[in-house]
Design an enzyme around this catalytic site. Structure first.
Site, PDB file in Angstrom:
ATOM      1  N   GLU A 198      -6.588   2.390  46.642  1.00 29.52           N
ATOM      2  CA  GLU A 198      -6.508   1.037  46.077  1.00 29.52           C
ATOM      3  C   GLU A 198      -5.399   1.086  45.048  1.00 29.52           C
ATOM      4  OE1 GLU A 198      -9.607  -0.119  48.392  1.00 29.52           O
ATOM      5  OE2 GLU A 198      -8.622  -1.469  46.986  1.00 29.52           O
ATOM      6  N   CYS A 248      -6.730  -4.869  37.981  1.00 27.55           N
ATOM      7  CA  CYS A 248      -6.053  -4.851  39.276  1.00 27.55           C
ATOM      8  C   CYS A 248      -5.930  -6.260  39.839  1.00 27.55           C
ATOM      9  CB  CYS A 248      -6.798  -3.947  40.241  1.00 27.55           C
ATOM     10  SG  CYS A 248      -8.562  -4.158  40.203  1.00 27.55           S
TER      11      CYS A 248
HETATM   12  P1  NAP Z   1      -2.125   6.495  38.159  1.00 23.23           P
HETATM   13  O1  NAP Z   1      -1.148   6.865  37.146  1.00 23.23           O
HETATM   14  O2  NAP Z   1      -1.660   6.405  39.565  1.00 23.23           O
HETATM   15  O3  NAP Z   1      -3.299   7.598  38.048  1.00 23.23           O
HETATM   16  C1  NAP Z   1      -4.469   7.567  38.837  1.00 23.23           C
HETATM   17  C2  NAP Z   1      -4.914   9.008  39.112  1.00 23.23           C
HETATM   18  O4  NAP Z   1      -4.047   9.613  40.069  1.00 23.23           O
HETATM   19  C3  NAP Z   1      -4.876   9.903  37.904  1.00 23.23           C
HETATM   20  O5  NAP Z   1      -5.962  10.806  37.976  1.00 23.23           O
HETATM   21  C4  NAP Z   1      -3.569  10.657  38.062  1.00 23.23           C
HETATM   22  O6  NAP Z   1      -3.664  11.904  37.427  1.00 23.23           O
HETATM   23  C5  NAP Z   1      -3.470  10.814  39.564  1.00 23.23           C
HETATM   24  N1  NAP Z   1      -2.097  10.889  40.073  1.00 23.23           N
HETATM   25  C6  NAP Z   1      -1.118   9.964  39.885  1.00 23.23           C
HETATM   26  N2  NAP Z   1      -0.002  10.345  40.533  1.00 23.23           N
HETATM   27  C7  NAP Z   1      -0.289  11.540  41.132  1.00 23.23           C
HETATM   28  C8  NAP Z   1       0.466  12.433  41.953  1.00 23.23           C
HETATM   29  N3  NAP Z   1       1.737  12.179  42.277  1.00 23.23           N
HETATM   30  N4  NAP Z   1      -0.129  13.547  42.395  1.00 23.23           N
HETATM   31  C9  NAP Z   1      -1.421  13.815  42.077  1.00 23.23           C
HETATM   32  N5  NAP Z   1      -2.172  13.006  41.284  1.00 23.23           N
HETATM   33  C10 NAP Z   1      -1.618  11.888  40.829  1.00 23.23           C
HETATM   34  O7  NAP Z   1      -2.803   5.084  37.831  1.00 23.23           O
HETATM   35  P2  NAP Z   1      -3.426   4.600  36.423  1.00 23.23           P
HETATM   36  O8  NAP Z   1      -2.313   4.386  35.476  1.00 23.23           O
HETATM   37  O9  NAP Z   1      -4.500   5.480  36.052  1.00 23.23           O
HETATM   38  O10 NAP Z   1      -4.042   3.175  36.789  1.00 23.23           O
HETATM   39  C11 NAP Z   1      -3.312   1.959  36.727  1.00 23.23           C
HETATM   40  C12 NAP Z   1      -2.963   1.450  38.125  1.00 23.23           C
HETATM   41  O11 NAP Z   1      -4.153   1.366  38.901  1.00 23.23           O
HETATM   42  C13 NAP Z   1      -2.368   0.072  38.170  1.00 23.23           C
HETATM   43  O12 NAP Z   1      -1.212   0.072  38.960  1.00 23.23           O
HETATM   44  C14 NAP Z   1      -3.437  -0.807  38.811  1.00 23.23           C
HETATM   45  O13 NAP Z   1      -3.010  -1.907  39.531  1.00 23.23           O
HETATM   46  C15 NAP Z   1      -4.135   0.187  39.673  1.00 23.23           C
HETATM   47  N6  NAP Z   1      -5.512  -0.201  39.971  1.00 23.23           N
HETATM   48  C16 NAP Z   1      -5.822  -0.643  41.218  1.00 23.23           C
HETATM   49  C17 NAP Z   1      -7.116  -1.047  41.515  1.00 23.23           C
HETATM   50  C18 NAP Z   1      -7.454  -1.518  42.888  1.00 23.23           C
HETATM   51  O14 NAP Z   1      -8.602  -1.638  43.208  1.00 23.23           O
HETATM   52  N7  NAP Z   1      -6.486  -1.788  43.736  1.00 23.23           N
HETATM   53  C19 NAP Z   1      -8.114  -0.961  40.548  1.00 23.23           C
HETATM   54  C20 NAP Z   1      -7.787  -0.495  39.290  1.00 23.23           C
HETATM   55  C21 NAP Z   1      -6.470  -0.103  39.026  1.00 23.23           C
HETATM   56  P3  NAP Z   1      -2.432  12.642  36.765  1.00 23.23           P
HETATM   57  O15 NAP Z   1      -1.858  11.675  35.798  1.00 23.23           O
HETATM   58  O16 NAP Z   1      -3.044  13.840  36.165  1.00 23.23           O
HETATM   59  O17 NAP Z   1      -1.497  12.989  37.889  1.00 23.23           O
END
Ligand code: NAP
Length: 549
Positions: free
Chosen positions: A282, A319
């Site tokens: 998501e 989101c």
């Molecule tokens: P994020 O930076 O992508 O991180 C999410 C998780 O993924 C973290 O545990 C992060 O850990 C890990 N991660 C990120 N990139 C990675 C990679 N290349 N390799 C391995 N692990 C990786 O997202 P966020 O900042 O926490 O959340 C905000 C985003 O979530 C927004 O864009 C929002 O729209 C989206 N969101 C979507 C929904 C939905 O249902 N569609 C709901 C809520 C939020 P590390 O930092 O340790 O790598």
């Protein structure tokens, strides 16, 4: 960046140790430097040292989960229902300290977190009842006929079966409901899949505290300890822990909530395995809103107020935040934009979740502001209303036209934070064209009144190809967890548009259909026995029935 480390304890510090919870045990064998959570309202690091999981811990949690998978399959579904209810009770039992800890790590307010905790425990309870009721396995039985000519008909029985251990990555913006004990964990456990959570570096304490609650429930029910593990991840070991988990052969599926870059990196990694596994990601969403001419004329003021509230809700870090608003050119258009802008100008700076989320927001605002023909109408694009070292931002509203929007890809992309772009369209034809231009989104809203019906229908037909949910005369934020909810949508909202992350159907992500042909009754799962001892609804020779055969 955080300016200093707090020396005193922080709210909820008594709930955490800094160590990962593996196979229900708190284990401190760590790898890499310790890391800390940050209090976004002050920009200071919180005192607790968190120890990133070592490679050996990651591998151990996966092997444990594999063993637990086989144990879970031997147990009756009611054991899983009991576990989910017990987890909900244990989370509630953490009381106020959990909410204080989550607030200290995310800057989210007490009321928001209280509601989020209730949402989490309600979701756990709902999946418990789904498992108890049992019909979710979609059982069907086509009885054999040995006398059929020219060839005998085999006995065929089908139902959903769990995939195996699931790795869960939660997002920063829902530290409870889309994190350690949130919807992905609840639905995977309900399906019979052990869960390994990759802790989110922005709320490690909240994650660990919930992990202890889950481990306690598992221990009390004497279930296999590998049913759940939680691995701290952060600091130098950023990304690597998640990557190692996704590549582990014991892991059979991944649930991800977060950014598009993160989700796609994980999906590509999972696809690169010699045995590719499914990733349900998501990701980002712009959640377009269409305000049609009659609705703008009759209710413009009211719609403007509702949209303002929706954009700034939780500092826009939802989101489902409305990132694009399409309006017709009319007498009321500019006053509609001014109303939202004026409310934004009055707004105090608001804390964002983390330095990473904030710098991403600032970068995106810079990209949007840099487009010729995009005008700032309210708020501060610098987001630089920095109080001390707090990770704050201000809400922002831009105005542009469809001519500009059409050609500028950067305006089509998510701007995660309290920002929205109003796109002025010349007429209904342009409003409909706008709907064809948007990226895949979780949700789209249509405000329509009276004579707007024809245009609304036209836009709805286009949106059905581009969003997972269409809202009439309402804002996109607020997601009701129930069977009819779809929290999903075409890419980039998700990478699996046929699934939902919210509601009972979320369980189907962790299963695949399995068919048994001419299997002896003793070899069949209980759900497919002739006597139907669980009294579940089944499709028997094309007719729905709960009766024994
Ligand atoms: P994020 O930076 O992508 O991180 C999410 C998780 O993924 C973290 O545990 C992060 O850990 C890990 N991660 C990120 N990139 C990675 C990679 N290349 N390799 C391995 N692990 C990786 O997202 P966020 O900042 O926490 O959340 C905000 C985003 O979530 C927004 O864009 C929002 O729209 C989206 N969101 C979507 C929904 C939905 O249902 N569609 C709901 C809520 C939020 P590390 O930092 O340790 O790598």
């Amino acid at each position: 960046m955080p300016s200093s480390t707090e020396t005193s304890n922080h709210p909820g510090a008594e709930l955490v140790t800094g160590a990962s919870v593996i196979g229900c045990k708190t284990i401190t064998d760590a790898q890499g430097r310790v890391f800390h959570a940050t209090d976004p309202t002050r920009g200071t690091e919180l005192a607790t040292d968190y120890f990133p999981a070592s490679d050996a811990q990651i591998d151990h949690s996966c092997v444990q989960a594999w063993e637990a998978f086989h144990d879970l399959q031997q147990r009756p579904p009611d054991d899983r229902a009991q576990l989910l209810h017990a987890i909900a009770s244990e989370i509630i039992g953490l009381g106020e300290p959990l909410l204080h800890l989550a607030s200290a790590e995310t800057g989210l307010g007490h009321m928001r977190l209280l509601a989020e905790r209730d949402r989490t425990t309600t979701t756990l309870a709902a999946f418990a009842e789904l498992v108890r009721e049992g019909g979710w396995v979609n059982a069907s039985i086509d009885l054999g006929d040995s006398k059929r000519k020219p060839v005998p008909k085999p006995d065929l029985r089908r139902m959903l079966r769990p995939l195996g251990p699931v790795v869960v990555f939660g997002a920063a913006n829902f530290p409870l409901a889309y994190s350690t004990g949130g919807g992905d964990t609840a639905s995977a456990l309900a399906a019979g899949c052990p869960v390994i959570v990759k802790g989110h570096p922005a709320h490690p304490g909240t994650g660990e505290a919930v992990a202890h609650a889950i481990a306690k429930a598992i221990k009390n029910l004497r279930m296999h300890p590998g049913t759940f593990s939680f691995l701290h991840a952060g600091g130098q070991r950023v990304n690597t822990i998640g990557e190692r988990l996704v590549l582990n052969p014991c892991v059979r599926a991944v649930g991800f909530t977060g950014s598009i870059n993160g989700g796609m990196a994980i999906a590509e990694l999972a696809a690169s395995r010699t045995d590719p596994i499914p990733v349900f990601a998501e990701m980002g969403s712009t959640n377009p809103v269409f305000v049609l001419p009659k609705a703008l004329a009759q209710q413009g003021k009211n719609i403007a107020e509702r949209l303002y509230t929706s954009v700034v809700n939780s500092t826009g870090q939802m989101c489902t935040c409305p990132g694009l608003i399409f309006v017709p050119r009319a007498d009321e258009t500019e006053s509609f934009i001014r109303l939202i802008a004026a409310r934004m100008d009055e707004n105090d700076p608001m804390p964002m979740l983390s330095a990473g989320v904030r710098s991403n927001f600032v970068r995106r605002l810079r990209e949007v502001s840099g487009v010729k023909g995009v005008d700032l109408r309210g708020g501060s694009p610098q987001s630089g209303v920095i109080r001390g070292d707090a990770l704050t931002c201000s809400p922002v509203i831009y105005r542009t036209t469809l001519e500009i929007f059409r050609d500028q890809q950067t305006l089509h992309e998510e701007c995660f934070g309290p920002a929205t772009i109003v796109v002025v369209c010349e007429d209904g034809k342009q409003l409909a064209e706008a709907a064809t231009l948007i990226q895949g989104s979780l949700v789209g809203s249509i405000f329509a009144a009276g004579h707007d019906a024809g245009l609304a229908r036209q836009i709805q037909t286009i949106l059905e190809q581009r969003v997972g949910r269409i809202v009439y005369n309402g804002v996109p934020t607020s997601v009701e967890p129930c069977a009819s909810m779809v929290h999903g949508g075409p890419f980039p909202a998700t990478n699996q548009p046929h699934s939902t992350a919210v509601g009972p159907y979320a369980i189907e992500r962790w299963c695949r259909p399995m068919c048994y042909q001419n299997a002896p009754e003793a070899m069949l799962p209980t759900e497919l026995h002739d006597a139907n001892p669980l009294r579940i609804r089944r499709l028997v020779d094309g007719v729905w029935s709960v009766a024994p055969i």
